[in-house]
Design an enzyme around this catalytic site. Structure first.
Site, PDB file in Angstrom:
ATOM      1  N   SER A  56     -83.655  56.007 132.080  1.00  0.00           N
ATOM      2  CA  SER A  56     -84.407  55.482 133.214  1.00  0.00           C
ATOM      3  C   SER A  56     -83.953  56.193 134.477  1.00  0.00           C
ATOM      4  O   SER A  56     -82.832  56.698 134.558  1.00  0.00           O
ATOM      5  CB  SER A  56     -84.170  53.975 133.363  1.00  0.00           C
ATOM      6  OG  SER A  56     -84.784  53.490 134.542  1.00  0.00           O
ATOM      7  N   HIS A  57     -84.796  56.166 135.470  1.00  0.00           N
ATOM      8  CA  HIS A  57     -84.436  56.708 136.775  1.00  0.00           C
ATOM      9  C   HIS A  57     -83.411  55.825 137.484  1.00  0.00           C
ATOM     10  O   HIS A  57     -82.844  56.234 138.493  1.00  0.00           O
ATOM     11  CB  HIS A  57     -85.683  56.860 137.642  1.00  0.00           C
ATOM     12  CG  HIS A  57     -86.503  58.048 137.274  1.00  0.00           C
ATOM     13  ND1 HIS A  57     -87.214  58.135 136.100  1.00  0.00           N
ATOM     14  CD2 HIS A  57     -86.708  59.214 137.925  1.00  0.00           C
ATOM     15  CE1 HIS A  57     -87.827  59.295 136.054  1.00  0.00           C
ATOM     16  NE2 HIS A  57     -87.534  59.977 137.135  1.00  0.00           N
ATOM     17  N   SER A  58     -83.182  54.641 136.963  1.00  0.00           N
ATOM     18  CA  SER A  58     -82.249  53.695 137.549  1.00  0.00           C
ATOM     19  C   SER A  58     -81.194  53.312 136.514  1.00  0.00           C
ATOM     20  O   SER A  58     -81.535  52.869 135.408  1.00  0.00           O
ATOM     21  CB  SER A  58     -82.999  52.437 137.999  1.00  0.00           C
ATOM     22  OG  SER A  58     -82.116  51.363 138.211  1.00  0.00           O
ATOM     23  N   ASP A 116     -88.481  56.342 130.851  1.00  0.00           N
ATOM     24  CA  ASP A 116     -89.315  55.467 131.656  1.00  0.00           C
ATOM     25  C   ASP A 116     -90.462  56.169 132.370  1.00  0.00           C
ATOM     26  O   ASP A 116     -91.580  55.700 132.326  1.00  0.00           O
ATOM     27  CB  ASP A 116     -88.474  54.639 132.634  1.00  0.00           C
ATOM     28  CG  ASP A 116     -87.741  55.453 133.695  1.00  0.00           C
ATOM     29  OD1 ASP A 116     -87.766  56.705 133.656  1.00  0.00           O
ATOM     30  OD2 ASP A 116     -87.112  54.827 134.571  1.00  0.00           O
ATOM     31  N   SER A 143     -90.852  62.397 135.109  1.00  0.00           N
ATOM     32  CA  SER A 143     -89.838  63.447 135.243  1.00  0.00           C
ATOM     33  C   SER A 143     -88.731  63.286 134.205  1.00  0.00           C
ATOM     34  O   SER A 143     -88.071  64.260 133.847  1.00  0.00           O
ATOM     35  CB  SER A 143     -89.259  63.489 136.655  1.00  0.00           C
ATOM     36  OG  SER A 143     -88.580  62.296 136.963  1.00  0.00           O
TER      37      SER A 143
END
Length: 135
Positions: free
Chosen positions: A12-14, A73, A76
């Site tokens: 995930s980006h987070s 997710d 990118s």
């Protein structure tokens, strides 16, 4: 538990989102049945983004010889994974980018892996989550 088991990585980006989905998937799968699962969230500096180093480390940490299913997710993260797969030496043999919804696919992947499913079964179960209806 078999020595050869499919591992699961959630990208995930987070970092917080990745960790939360790992915990949710394990919980909904009855503790995950010992499935090796890892989060690879956020950029290397702790901010939002994706990190090839974090993804590679997570994949290595869950590799038990039966393949690694990687769910991502956002767009990118897909590009980052495709670049890692193209390099060929940064990820364990048998690592696959799984085209599946992030949350529902993660739960399906962990449940299937905990039941002893091979990498094909884990990938199919996760992808099948696209069809889950909510009404």
């Amino acid at each position: 538990m078999s020595a050869a088991q499919v591992g699961v990585v959630l990208v995930s980006h987070s970092a917080d989102v990745a960790a939360a989905v790992v915990e949710l998937a394990k919980g909904l799968a009855g503790g995950g049945g010992g499935v090796p699962i890892a989060a690879a969230g956020g950029a290397a500096d702790g901010g939002l983004g994706t990190s090839t180093e974090l993804i590679s480390a997570a994949a290595a940490s869950v590799d038990r010889g039966a393949g690694v299913a990687v769910l991502v997710d956002l767009g990118s993260a897909v590009l980052t994974m495709k670049a890692l797969l193209a390099e060929g030496d940064e990820l364990p043999v048998g690592t696959r980018l799984v085209d599946a919804p992030f949350l529902e696919g993660a739960v399906a992947a962990v449940v299937t892996a905990s039941a002893g499913g091979d990498i094909d079964a884990v990938e199919a179960a996760a992808a099948e989550a696209y069809g889950y209806r909510k009404q």
